[in-house]
Design a protein around this motif. Structure first.
Motif, PDB file in Angstrom:
ATOM      1  N   ASP A  16       0.670   4.713  -7.674  1.00  0.00           N
ATOM      2  CA  ASP A  16       1.849   5.594  -7.687  1.00  0.00           C
ATOM      3  C   ASP A  16       2.611   5.569  -6.361  1.00  0.00           C
ATOM      4  O   ASP A  16       3.674   6.166  -6.252  1.00  0.00           O
ATOM      5  CB  ASP A  16       1.474   7.031  -8.077  1.00  0.00           C
ATOM      6  CG  ASP A  16       0.462   7.658  -7.132  1.00  0.00           C
ATOM      7  OD1 ASP A  16      -0.177   6.912  -6.350  1.00  0.00           O
ATOM      8  OD2 ASP A  16       0.302   8.882  -7.171  1.00  0.00           O
ATOM      9  N   LEU A  17       2.061   4.871  -5.368  1.00  0.00           N
ATOM     10  CA  LEU A  17       2.795   4.738  -4.101  1.00  0.00           C
ATOM     11  C   LEU A  17       3.577   3.433  -4.022  1.00  0.00           C
ATOM     12  O   LEU A  17       4.451   3.284  -3.181  1.00  0.00           O
ATOM     13  CB  LEU A  17       1.819   4.799  -2.918  1.00  0.00           C
ATOM     14  CG  LEU A  17       1.583   6.146  -2.260  1.00  0.00           C
ATOM     15  CD1 LEU A  17       0.704   5.974  -1.034  1.00  0.00           C
ATOM     16  CD2 LEU A  17       2.889   6.816  -1.856  1.00  0.00           C
ATOM     17  N   VAL A  18       3.237   2.491  -4.900  1.00  0.00           N
ATOM     18  CA  VAL A  18       3.883   1.176  -4.827  1.00  0.00           C
ATOM     19  C   VAL A  18       5.392   1.284  -5.066  1.00  0.00           C
ATOM     20  O   VAL A  18       6.187   0.729  -4.308  1.00  0.00           O
ATOM     21  CB  VAL A  18       3.227   0.176  -5.805  1.00  0.00           C
ATOM     22  CG1 VAL A  18       4.011  -1.123  -5.865  1.00  0.00           C
ATOM     23  CG2 VAL A  18       1.778  -0.091  -5.389  1.00  0.00           C
ATOM     24  N   ALA A  19       5.784   2.035  -6.102  1.00  0.00           N
ATOM     25  CA  ALA A  19       7.214   2.183  -6.395  1.00  0.00           C
ATOM     26  C   ALA A  19       7.976   2.827  -5.228  1.00  0.00           C
ATOM     27  O   ALA A  19       9.010   2.307  -4.819  1.00  0.00           O
ATOM     28  CB  ALA A  19       7.426   2.964  -7.693  1.00  0.00           C
ATOM     29  N   HIS A 111      12.826   9.954   4.357  1.00  0.00           N
ATOM     30  CA  HIS A 111      11.864  10.889   3.751  1.00  0.00           C
ATOM     31  C   HIS A 111      10.801  10.149   2.946  1.00  0.00           C
ATOM     32  O   HIS A 111       9.645  10.541   2.924  1.00  0.00           O
ATOM     33  CB  HIS A 111      12.577  11.933   2.881  1.00  0.00           C
ATOM     34  CG  HIS A 111      13.321  11.344   1.724  1.00  0.00           C
ATOM     35  ND1 HIS A 111      14.491  10.626   1.873  1.00  0.00           N
ATOM     36  CD2 HIS A 111      13.037  11.332   0.396  1.00  0.00           C
ATOM     37  CE1 HIS A 111      14.904  10.216   0.675  1.00  0.00           C
ATOM     38  NE2 HIS A 111      14.041  10.623  -0.226  1.00  0.00           N
ATOM     39  N   ILE A 112      11.199   9.048   2.274  1.00  0.00           N
ATOM     40  CA  ILE A 112      10.217   8.267   1.502  1.00  0.00           C
ATOM     41  C   ILE A 112       9.222   7.613   2.459  1.00  0.00           C
ATOM     42  O   ILE A 112       8.011   7.667   2.253  1.00  0.00           O
ATOM     43  CB  ILE A 112      10.881   7.155   0.644  1.00  0.00           C
ATOM     44  CG1 ILE A 112      12.061   7.691  -0.159  1.00  0.00           C
ATOM     45  CG2 ILE A 112       9.852   6.525  -0.292  1.00  0.00           C
ATOM     46  CD1 ILE A 112      12.802   6.620  -0.965  1.00  0.00           C
ATOM     47  N   VAL A 113       9.735   7.012   3.517  1.00  0.00           N
ATOM     48  CA  VAL A 113       8.867   6.343   4.490  1.00  0.00           C
ATOM     49  C   VAL A 113       7.896   7.354   5.104  1.00  0.00           C
ATOM     50  O   VAL A 113       6.697   7.091   5.211  1.00  0.00           O
ATOM     51  CB  VAL A 113       9.697   5.631   5.587  1.00  0.00           C
ATOM     52  CG1 VAL A 113       8.798   5.146   6.718  1.00  0.00           C
ATOM     53  CG2 VAL A 113      10.453   4.458   4.982  1.00  0.00           C
ATOM     54  N   VAL A 116       5.189   8.084   2.576  1.00  0.00           N
ATOM     55  CA  VAL A 116       4.297   6.933   2.419  1.00  0.00           C
ATOM     56  C   VAL A 116       3.357   6.835   3.618  1.00  0.00           C
ATOM     57  O   VAL A 116       2.143   6.667   3.471  1.00  0.00           O
ATOM     58  CB  VAL A 116       5.101   5.621   2.245  1.00  0.00           C
ATOM     59  CG1 VAL A 116       4.200   4.402   2.385  1.00  0.00           C
ATOM     60  CG2 VAL A 116       5.823   5.604   0.897  1.00  0.00           C
ATOM     61  N   VAL A 117       3.923   6.977   4.815  1.00  0.00           N
ATOM     62  CA  VAL A 117       3.119   6.883   6.032  1.00  0.00           C
ATOM     63  C   VAL A 117       2.046   7.981   6.045  1.00  0.00           C
ATOM     64  O   VAL A 117       0.875   7.720   6.336  1.00  0.00           O
ATOM     65  CB  VAL A 117       4.011   6.965   7.297  1.00  0.00           C
ATOM     66  CG1 VAL A 117       3.167   7.124   8.552  1.00  0.00           C
ATOM     67  CG2 VAL A 117       4.886   5.713   7.395  1.00  0.00           C
ATOM     68  N   ALA A 118       2.441   9.196   5.672  1.00  0.00           N
ATOM     69  CA  ALA A 118       1.480  10.311   5.632  1.00  0.00           C
ATOM     70  C   ALA A 118       0.377  10.024   4.617  1.00  0.00           C
ATOM     71  O   ALA A 118      -0.813  10.250   4.885  1.00  0.00           O
ATOM     72  CB  ALA A 118       2.201  11.612   5.287  1.00  0.00           C
ATOM     73  N   SER A 119       0.746   9.513   3.456  1.00  0.00           N
ATOM     74  CA  SER A 119      -0.247   9.187   2.424  1.00  0.00           C
ATOM     75  C   SER A 119      -1.197   8.106   2.903  1.00  0.00           C
ATOM     76  O   SER A 119      -2.404   8.170   2.679  1.00  0.00           O
ATOM     77  CB  SER A 119       0.439   8.710   1.143  1.00  0.00           C
ATOM     78  OG  SER A 119       1.312   9.689   0.656  1.00  0.00           O
ATOM     79  N   MET A 120      -0.639   7.081   3.564  1.00  0.00           N
ATOM     80  CA  MET A 120      -1.470   5.982   4.067  1.00  0.00           C
ATOM     81  C   MET A 120      -2.454   6.478   5.118  1.00  0.00           C
ATOM     82  O   MET A 120      -3.599   6.051   5.154  1.00  0.00           O
ATOM     83  CB  MET A 120      -0.590   4.888   4.688  1.00  0.00           C
ATOM     84  CG  MET A 120       0.175   4.099   3.668  1.00  0.00           C
ATOM     85  SD  MET A 120      -0.977   3.299   2.573  1.00  0.00           S
ATOM     86  CE  MET A 120      -0.034   3.138   1.112  1.00  0.00           C
ATOM     87  N   GLU A 121      -1.995   7.397   5.970  1.00  0.00           N
ATOM     88  CA  GLU A 121      -2.897   7.954   6.982  1.00  0.00           C
ATOM     89  C   GLU A 121      -4.092   8.628   6.313  1.00  0.00           C
ATOM     90  O   GLU A 121      -5.229   8.472   6.740  1.00  0.00           O
ATOM     91  CB  GLU A 121      -2.156   8.998   7.854  1.00  0.00           C
ATOM     92  CG  GLU A 121      -1.133   8.399   8.797  1.00  0.00           C
ATOM     93  CD  GLU A 121      -1.721   7.317   9.702  1.00  0.00           C
ATOM     94  OE1 GLU A 121      -2.815   7.522  10.255  1.00  0.00           O
ATOM     95  OE2 GLU A 121      -1.079   6.262   9.833  1.00  0.00           O
ATOM     96  N   LYS A 122      -3.800   9.400   5.242  1.00  0.00           N
ATOM     97  CA  LYS A 122      -4.884  10.083   4.508  1.00  0.00           C
ATOM     98  C   LYS A 122      -5.857   9.068   3.927  1.00  0.00           C
ATOM     99  O   LYS A 122      -7.070   9.224   4.031  1.00  0.00           O
ATOM    100  CB  LYS A 122      -4.296  10.915   3.363  1.00  0.00           C
ATOM    101  CG  LYS A 122      -3.774  12.256   3.789  1.00  0.00           C
ATOM    102  CD  LYS A 122      -3.653  13.173   2.582  1.00  0.00           C
ATOM    103  CE  LYS A 122      -2.570  14.205   2.776  1.00  0.00           C
ATOM    104  NZ  LYS A 122      -1.267  13.845   2.236  1.00  0.00           N
TER     105      LYS A 122
END
Length: 130
Positions: A16-19, A111-113, A116-122
Protein backbone atom coordinates in the motif's frame (compact mmCIF):
# COMPACT_ATOMS: atom_id res chain seq x y z
CA UNK A 1 4.47 -17.56 -7.50
CA UNK A 2 6.41 -14.92 -5.63
CA UNK A 3 9.98 -14.45 -6.75
CA UNK A 4 12.44 -14.06 -3.94
CA UNK A 5 13.66 -10.52 -3.52
CA UNK A 6 17.09 -9.50 -4.72
CA UNK A 7 19.69 -9.52 -1.97
CA UNK A 8 19.94 -5.71 -1.92
CA UNK A 9 16.28 -5.33 -0.94
CA UNK A 10 16.83 -4.74 2.76
CA UNK A 11 13.18 -4.60 3.83
CA UNK A 12 9.71 -5.11 2.49
CA UNK A 13 8.00 -1.98 1.21
CA UNK A 14 4.32 -2.51 2.09
CA UNK A 15 2.25 -2.89 -1.08
CA UNK A 16 0.00 0.00 0.00
CA UNK A 17 3.04 2.29 0.03
CA UNK A 18 4.14 1.52 -3.52
CA UNK A 19 1.44 3.67 -5.15
CA UNK A 20 2.19 6.71 -2.94
CA UNK A 21 5.92 6.34 -3.62
CA UNK A 22 5.36 6.29 -7.38
CA UNK A 23 2.87 9.13 -7.05
CA UNK A 24 5.44 11.15 -5.10
CA UNK A 25 7.94 10.60 -7.91
CA UNK A 26 5.37 11.66 -10.54
CA UNK A 27 4.36 14.81 -8.68
CA UNK A 28 7.95 15.70 -7.81
CA UNK A 29 8.95 15.39 -11.47
CA UNK A 30 6.30 18.00 -12.33
CA UNK A 31 6.63 20.36 -9.38
CA UNK A 32 9.97 19.70 -7.72
CA UNK A 33 13.33 18.24 -8.68
CA UNK A 34 14.09 14.60 -9.38
CA UNK A 35 17.27 12.93 -10.59
CA UNK A 36 16.92 9.80 -12.68
CA UNK A 37 19.18 6.78 -12.64
CA UNK A 38 21.60 5.04 -10.32
CA UNK A 39 24.55 7.39 -10.87
CA UNK A 40 22.48 10.51 -10.20
CA UNK A 41 20.89 8.87 -7.15
CA UNK A 42 24.35 7.94 -5.85
CA UNK A 43 25.58 11.51 -6.23
CA UNK A 44 22.48 12.90 -4.51
CA UNK A 45 23.00 10.60 -1.52
CA UNK A 46 26.69 11.42 -1.27
CA UNK A 47 25.95 15.13 -1.41
CA UNK A 48 23.25 14.75 1.22
CA UNK A 49 20.62 16.43 -0.95
CA UNK A 50 18.09 13.62 -1.45
CA UNK A 51 14.69 13.64 0.27
CA UNK A 52 13.88 10.12 -0.86
CA UNK A 53 15.74 7.54 -2.93
CA UNK A 54 13.54 5.12 -4.84
CA UNK A 55 15.09 1.82 -5.91
CA UNK A 56 13.52 -0.79 -8.18
CA UNK A 57 13.51 -4.37 -6.90
CA UNK A 58 13.91 -6.07 -10.28
CA UNK A 59 17.21 -4.61 -11.44
CA UNK A 60 19.49 -6.95 -13.40
CA UNK A 61 22.26 -7.39 -12.56
CA UNK A 62 21.53 -6.49 -8.93
CA UNK A 63 25.05 -5.07 -8.53
CA UNK A 64 23.87 -1.99 -10.44
CA UNK A 65 21.94 -0.75 -7.40
CA UNK A 66 23.24 -2.95 -4.58
CA UNK A 67 25.36 -0.11 -3.17
CA UNK A 68 22.43 2.30 -2.83
CA UNK A 69 20.82 0.96 0.38
CA UNK A 70 24.28 0.74 1.95
CA UNK A 71 25.25 4.34 1.26
CA UNK A 72 21.72 5.49 2.15
CA UNK A 73 22.14 3.87 5.57
CA UNK A 74 25.60 5.37 5.99
CA UNK A 75 24.36 8.84 5.06
CA UNK A 76 21.05 8.44 6.93
CA UNK A 77 19.23 9.04 3.64
CA UNK A 78 15.64 7.85 3.32
CA UNK A 79 15.01 5.20 0.71
CA UNK A 80 12.25 2.90 -0.44
CA UNK A 81 11.83 0.07 -2.89
CA UNK A 82 9.27 -0.28 -5.66
CA UNK A 83 8.60 -3.65 -7.31
CA UNK A 84 9.54 -2.76 -10.83
CA UNK A 85 11.76 -0.53 -12.87
CA UNK A 86 9.15 -0.22 -15.62
CA UNK A 87 6.74 1.52 -13.23
CA UNK A 88 9.53 3.68 -11.86
CA UNK A 89 10.44 4.79 -15.38
CA UNK A 90 6.80 5.57 -16.06
CA UNK A 91 6.50 7.59 -12.85
CA UNK A 92 9.59 9.52 -13.96
CA UNK A 93 7.85 10.34 -17.22
CA UNK A 94 10.34 8.45 -19.36
CA UNK A 95 9.76 5.66 -21.87
CA UNK A 96 12.55 3.50 -20.54
CA UNK A 97 12.97 1.64 -17.28
CA UNK A 98 14.77 3.24 -14.37
CA UNK A 99 16.68 1.34 -11.69
CA UNK A 100 16.65 4.24 -9.26
CA UNK A 101 15.58 7.82 -8.75
CA UNK A 102 16.32 10.54 -6.22
CA UNK A 103 13.74 13.08 -5.14
CA UNK A 104 15.73 16.22 -4.32
CA UNK A 105 12.81 18.59 -3.99
CA UNK A 106 9.42 16.97 -3.53
CA UNK A 107 7.51 20.06 -4.65
CA UNK A 108 3.78 19.42 -4.31
CA UNK A 109 4.55 15.84 -3.22
CA UNK A 110 6.14 16.96 0.04
CA UNK A 111 3.35 15.59 2.24
CA UNK A 112 3.48 12.22 0.42
CA UNK A 113 7.26 12.03 0.73
CA UNK A 114 7.07 12.92 4.44
CA UNK A 115 4.52 10.13 5.01
CA UNK A 116 6.55 7.60 3.05
CA UNK A 117 9.74 8.53 4.89
CA UNK A 118 7.98 8.24 8.26
CA UNK A 119 6.54 4.84 7.30
CA UNK A 120 9.94 3.61 6.12
CA UNK A 121 11.54 4.69 9.39
CA UNK A 122 8.95 2.60 11.28
CA UNK A 123 9.53 -0.43 9.05
CA UNK A 124 13.30 -0.22 9.30
CA UNK A 125 13.13 0.51 13.02
CA UNK A 126 11.02 -2.60 13.48
CA UNK A 127 13.45 -4.72 11.48
CA UNK A 128 16.60 -3.85 13.36
CA UNK A 129 15.40 -5.21 16.70
CA UNK A 130 14.70 -8.73 15.47
Amino acid sequence: MQMSKAYYVKFETPPDLVAPILEAVRVAVESGKVKRGTNEATKAIERGISKLIVIAEDVEPPEVVAHLPIICDEQKAAYAFVPNKQELGKALGIDVTSAAAAILDAGDAKHIVDEVVASMEKIKGGNSEQ
